[in-house]
Design a protein around this motif. Structure first.
Motif, PDB file in Angstrom:
ATOM      1  N   LEU A 146      14.576  52.700  21.766  1.00  0.00           N
ATOM      2  CA  LEU A 146      14.906  53.239  20.446  1.00  0.00           C
ATOM      3  C   LEU A 146      14.401  52.275  19.377  1.00  0.00           C
ATOM      4  O   LEU A 146      14.587  51.059  19.498  1.00  0.00           O
ATOM      5  CB  LEU A 146      16.431  53.398  20.305  1.00  0.00           C
ATOM      6  N   PRO A 147      13.763  52.796  18.324  1.00  0.00           N
ATOM      7  CA  PRO A 147      13.372  51.913  17.217  1.00  0.00           C
ATOM      8  C   PRO A 147      14.630  51.331  16.573  1.00  0.00           C
ATOM      9  O   PRO A 147      15.642  52.034  16.458  1.00  0.00           O
ATOM     10  CB  PRO A 147      12.654  52.853  16.234  1.00  0.00           C
ATOM     11  N   VAL A 148      14.564  50.060  16.193  1.00  0.00           N
ATOM     12  CA  VAL A 148      15.752  49.421  15.606  1.00  0.00           C
ATOM     13  C   VAL A 148      15.384  48.663  14.341  1.00  0.00           C
ATOM     14  O   VAL A 148      14.329  48.032  14.265  1.00  0.00           O
ATOM     15  CB  VAL A 148      16.462  48.507  16.649  1.00  0.00           C
ATOM     16  N   LEU A 149      16.263  48.773  13.348  1.00  0.00           N
ATOM     17  CA  LEU A 149      16.118  48.003  12.102  1.00  0.00           C
ATOM     18  C   LEU A 149      17.357  47.122  11.966  1.00  0.00           C
ATOM     19  O   LEU A 149      18.488  47.625  12.012  1.00  0.00           O
ATOM     20  CB  LEU A 149      16.025  48.956  10.905  1.00  0.00           C
ATOM     21  N   ILE A 150      17.149  45.825  11.843  1.00  0.00           N
ATOM     22  CA  ILE A 150      18.283  44.912  11.636  1.00  0.00           C
ATOM     23  C   ILE A 150      18.615  44.881  10.138  1.00  0.00           C
ATOM     24  O   ILE A 150      17.740  44.650   9.307  1.00  0.00           O
ATOM     25  CB  ILE A 150      17.953  43.478  12.115  1.00  0.00           C
ATOM     26  N   ILE A 151      19.875  45.146   9.824  1.00  0.00           N
ATOM     27  CA  ILE A 151      20.327  45.095   8.426  1.00  0.00           C
ATOM     28  C   ILE A 151      21.322  43.946   8.280  1.00  0.00           C
ATOM     29  O   ILE A 151      22.328  43.902   8.997  1.00  0.00           O
ATOM     30  CB  ILE A 151      20.972  46.437   8.011  1.00  0.00           C
ATOM     31  N   ALA A 152      20.996  43.013   7.401  1.00  0.00           N
ATOM     32  CA  ALA A 152      21.864  41.852   7.173  1.00  0.00           C
ATOM     33  C   ALA A 152      22.788  42.154   5.994  1.00  0.00           C
ATOM     34  O   ALA A 152      22.352  42.191   4.849  1.00  0.00           O
ATOM     35  CB  ALA A 152      21.023  40.612   6.905  1.00  0.00           C
ATOM     36  N   THR A 153      24.058  42.420   6.297  1.00  0.00           N
ATOM     37  CA  THR A 153      25.015  42.867   5.279  1.00  0.00           C
ATOM     38  C   THR A 153      25.641  41.688   4.531  1.00  0.00           C
ATOM     39  O   THR A 153      25.479  40.539   4.919  1.00  0.00           O
ATOM     40  CB  THR A 153      26.135  43.700   5.916  1.00  0.00           C
ATOM     41  N   LYS A 154      26.369  42.036   3.471  1.00  0.00           N
ATOM     42  CA  LYS A 154      27.126  41.067   2.660  1.00  0.00           C
ATOM     43  C   LYS A 154      26.205  40.045   1.998  1.00  0.00           C
ATOM     44  O   LYS A 154      26.545  38.879   1.816  1.00  0.00           O
ATOM     45  CB  LYS A 154      28.227  40.406   3.503  1.00  0.00           C
ATOM     46  N   ALA A 155      24.996  40.512   1.629  1.00  0.00           N
ATOM     47  CA  ALA A 155      23.980  39.646   1.024  1.00  0.00           C
ATOM     48  C   ALA A 155      24.451  39.053  -0.302  1.00  0.00           C
ATOM     49  O   ALA A 155      24.022  37.967  -0.691  1.00  0.00           O
ATOM     50  CB  ALA A 155      22.687  40.438   0.805  1.00  0.00           C
TER      51      ALA A 155
END
Length: 203
Positions: A146-155
Motif C-alpha cells: 500500500l502506498p504510504v504517506l508519513i504525516i508528522a502531527t503537532k507541528a
C-alpha cells in the motif's frame, strides 16, 4: 484557488467487512498511535469541528470509522467523492490486551482485503522519535504493497530548528532516505492544502 472538501458526513463504523459502507468509493486511510491526532486531522481537513470525535483519552476510537467527503478539485474542475477512513489507534490505550488484539485483527483484515484503498496516511507525533509500534505498522503497510504517506502531527508545538532536527530523526528511524514526510498542524491548518493536493492526485 485551492482544492477543498465541500461536504463531509459520518457514514459507518465497522469491525468486519459486512459493516463497511455499501457505496464503493476510493478510501484514504488514517492510522497512528493513540492520541496522535487522527480525529483532529480529519476535522481540520474537512473544516468541521466535530465530524470525528476527539478525546483526551487515548484509545477512544474503537472501530473503523468511515466519513464520506466530497472534494472540489480546482484543476481540472471536478467533484470527487471518497471516504476518509479513521482506524483505531495502536500502542497505548486504556483497554485490555484482548481488546487490543481484536482491534489489531480487524485493522489487519481491512488493510489486507479492502480493494479501494488509495493510500495510507501514517501519523507520527513530530515531537518524538517513532516508537517500535510505529515502525512495525509502517513495515506492515509496506508488506501489503500500500502506498504510504508519513504525516508528522503537532507541528505547531515545535520551533523551526526543532522541526528540522526531529524530521531528520523520523526519516532516519524509518530508514528510507527519500520518504515523503508532511508536517501537519490541525490547530493552525498547516499541511491541509498539501494533503488535499495529494488526495486529489490519488483520486
Amino acid at each position: 484557488m485551492e482544492n477543498k472538501i465541500i461536504k463531509s458526513d459520518y457514514v459507518a463504523s465497522a469491525v468486519k467487512s459486512s459493516q463497511y459502507p455499501e457505496e464503493i468509493l476510493p478510501e484514504i486511510v488514517f492510522i497512528g498511535r493513540s492520541n496522535v491526532g487522527k480525529s483532529s486531522l480529519i476535522n481540520s481537513l474537512c473544516n468541521r469541528r466535530n465530524l470525528a470525535r476527539t478525546s483526551q483519552t487515548p484509545g477512544k476510537t474503537q472501530t473503523i470509522n468511515f466519513y464520506k467527503a466530497t472534494l472540489k478539485i480546482v484543476e481540472p474542475p471536478e467533484l470527487k467523492d471518497f471516504y476518509l477512513v479513521d482506524l483505531p489507534g495502536y500502542g497505548y490505550a486504556k483497554t485490555s490486551k484482548t481488546n487490543r488484539n481484536i482491534w489489531a485483527k480487524f485493522i489487519d483484515d481491512y488493510l489486507t482485503k479492502s480493494p479501494n484503498i488509495k493510500f495510507v496516511c501514517q501519523l507520527v507525533d513530530m515531537r518524538h522519535a517513532p516508537m517500535d509500534s510505529d515502525l512495525q505498522t509502517f513495515q506492515n503497510i509496506l508488506e501489503k504493497n500500500l502506498p504510504v504517506l508519513i504525516i508528522a502531527t503537532k507541528a505547531d508545538k515545535l520551533s523551526k530548528n526543532e522541526r528540522a532536527k526531529n524530521l531528520a530523526v523520523i526519516k532516519n528511524s524509518f530508514g528510507i532516505e527519500e520518504l515523503p514526510i508532511l508536517p501537519y498542524s490541525s490547530k493552525n491548518y498547516e499541511g491541509v492544502s498539501d494533503l488535499l493536493d495529494v488526495i486529489a492526485d490519488s483520486l
